[in-house]
Design a protein around this motif. Structure first.
Motif, mmCIF file in Angstrom:
data_model
loop_
_atom_site.group_PDB
_atom_site.id
_atom_site.type_symbol
_atom_site.label_atom_id
_atom_site.label_comp_id
_atom_site.label_asym_id
_atom_site.label_seq_id
_atom_site.Cartn_x
_atom_site.Cartn_y
_atom_site.Cartn_z
ATOM 1 N N MET A 76 -6.820 13.711 1.695
ATOM 2 C CA MET A 76 -7.971 12.930 1.243
ATOM 3 C C MET A 76 -9.193 13.808 0.901
ATOM 4 S SD MET A 76 -6.939 10.055 3.692
ATOM 5 C CE MET A 76 -8.660 8.915 3.640
ATOM 6 N N HIS B 265 2.703 1.708 -3.266
ATOM 7 C CA HIS B 265 1.941 2.298 -4.309
ATOM 8 C C HIS B 265 1.787 3.771 -4.008
ATOM 9 C CE1 HIS B 265 -0.917 2.226 -7.296
ATOM 10 N NE2 HIS B 265 -1.938 2.433 -6.881
ATOM 11 N N LEU B 266 1.522 4.246 -2.724
ATOM 12 C CA LEU B 266 1.053 5.720 -2.581
ATOM 13 C C LEU B 266 2.762 6.321 -3.061
ATOM 14 C CD1 LEU B 266 -0.206 7.897 -1.583
ATOM 15 C CD2 LEU B 266 0.572 7.510 0.890
ATOM 16 N N GLU C 171 -6.301 3.854 1.260
ATOM 17 C CA GLU C 171 -5.744 2.495 1.591
ATOM 18 C C GLU C 171 -4.801 2.623 2.786
ATOM 19 O OE1 GLU C 171 -4.700 -0.878 -0.717
ATOM 20 O OE2 GLU C 171 -7.011 -0.986 -0.163
ATOM 21 N N LEU D 241 -4.343 8.156 -6.915
ATOM 22 C CA LEU D 241 -3.928 8.824 -5.554
ATOM 23 C C LEU D 241 -5.095 8.783 -4.225
ATOM 24 C CD1 LEU D 241 -1.443 10.095 -4.250
ATOM 25 C CD2 LEU D 241 -2.192 12.395 -4.894
ATOM 26 N N LEU E 178 2.976 6.953 -6.857
ATOM 27 C CA LEU E 178 1.952 7.965 -7.172
ATOM 28 C C LEU E 178 2.459 9.337 -6.875
ATOM 29 C CD1 LEU E 178 -1.507 6.338 -6.309
ATOM 30 C CD2 LEU E 178 -0.588 6.571 -8.811
ATOM 31 N N MET F 280 -2.828 14.328 6.209
ATOM 32 C CA MET F 280 -2.930 13.254 5.298
ATOM 33 C C MET F 280 -4.517 13.144 5.213
ATOM 34 S SD MET F 280 -2.110 9.197 5.464
ATOM 35 C CE MET F 280 -2.409 8.066 4.242
ATOM 36 N N GLU G 254 0.780 -1.313 0.087
ATOM 37 C CA GLU G 254 0.047 0.155 -0.121
ATOM 38 C C GLU G 254 0.855 1.274 0.073
ATOM 39 O OE1 GLU G 254 -0.283 -2.503 1.995
ATOM 40 O OE2 GLU G 254 -2.447 -3.209 1.571
ATOM 41 N N SER H 165 -5.450 5.500 -3.218
ATOM 42 C CA SER H 165 -3.916 4.908 -2.249
ATOM 43 C C SER H 165 -3.901 5.489 -1.044
ATOM 44 C CB SER H 165 -2.608 5.253 -3.170
ATOM 45 O OG SER H 165 -1.874 5.054 -2.524
ATOM 46 N N LEU H 166 -4.479 6.866 -1.038
ATOM 47 C CA LEU H 166 -4.350 7.271 0.300
ATOM 48 C C LEU H 166 -5.035 7.091 1.346
ATOM 49 C CD1 LEU H 166 -4.160 11.257 -0.858
ATOM 50 C CD2 LEU H 166 -2.566 9.917 0.896
#
Lengths: 199, 199
Positions: free
Chosen positions: A43, A8-9, B48, B42, A12, A39, A5, B45-46
């Protein structure tokens, strides 16, 4: 070593302009460290922009309404349209507060390399706007690159049958610039476009 | 000029390490331009990482399980614990594949300026781990800064009553480094910690 995870972040984040693999890792760690503040806000903010942001069907600006705030602002003059390449250019011009008319975002410049043919840009929309809105002036503010100059010539030609004054922004020595450090092209342009001091 | 939503996103992006107001704007525009690909990924992913990522209660590593993958990996040796400041340091060491033991993330170094007193770091957890896991060696791999050196001394002192060898990573000329370009402290350390060639 990193969980899938997180990896992947990082990948990106590394795709954002100005970031790479190393700064992507740093950004990801910074986000995890500030999970409840930065964070979470990021989001929420991304979702807001993703859900609400639209491209103005008139000028191409990004806003939550279509037509955008600038196109519908009654204080903005209808008499001039400034043609630019991108939203970033619109922001740059707005920061100077020096233009009170409307904008038209072209979506780039003509370029064979990038596959930007005239139909890929909003050239026809611009011609239609000029025909319908009947502005007095169209200001071309494209990049001073070969592609930008080609596009400028193309637009001048496309607009020549309409009763509108087409102008281009000035090229010359940047404010604070020293001649010694400038490229030849800029010095040539500055000399060629010299103006008399009003006495 | 920018919608409030976009402005908020730019402000948040500008807070990421390596980005500022200007590159925050560029990153936001890049995300909007690649809405269906990068921006959406993104967001997913964030979420997750936000939902799944945990801090390992043993070593402090970030993973989706607690204890983390390294702490539960049967191939990793229990005989040595490497003490580091942050998860970024763990990643840096793991990239070299040169350490096969377990880690202990301190959460920083002792610093009066940053308010890092011994109880703010995971020093007590480290002492407890050494008492319980009985490793043969604790490797201190903290920064070669005054604060790092102070913390190293503090840890050596905290661990002295346990039957464990406490070592520190070597300081000296970096691989590829030229003496002429190195600071005096590094040259001094490299000379002081010189070693005989095995003949």
């Amino acid at each position: 070593m990193q969980s899938a995870e997180l990896q992947h972040l990082i990948q990106l984040l590394a795709k954002l302009p100005g970031l790479g693999p190393r700064s992507g890792r740093r950004a990801a760690l910074h986000l995890v460290k500030n999970k409840q503040t930065l964070m979470h806000s990021l989001m929420v903010s991304l979702k807001e922009v993703y859900d609400k942001l639209l491209s103005c069907s008139t000028c191409g600006n990004l806003d939550t309404s279509d037509p955008c705030g600038i196109c519908t602002d009654p204080r903005r003059e209808n008499s001039s349209i400034c043609v630019i390449e991108s939203v970033a250019d619109l922001w740059a011009l707005e920061r100077t507060s020096s233009f009170k008319g409307k904008y038209h975002i072209l979506g780039g410049v003509l370029s064979i390399q990038q596959g930007n043919t005239p139909d890929k840009l909003t050239i026809q929309t611009l011609v239609d706007r000029v025909a319908a809105e009947k502005p007095q002036e169209v200001i071309l503010a494209l990049s001073a690159t070969p592609e930008g100059v080609t596009t400028t010539h193309y637009l001048v030609d496309a607009l020549k049958s309409y009763p509108v004054t087409v102008t281009g922004i000035a090229h010359g020595v940047p404010i604070g610039g020293e001649l010694d450090y400038l490229d030849d092209g800029t010095i040539y342009a500055a000399l060629k476009e010299r103006r008399p001091y009003s006495s």
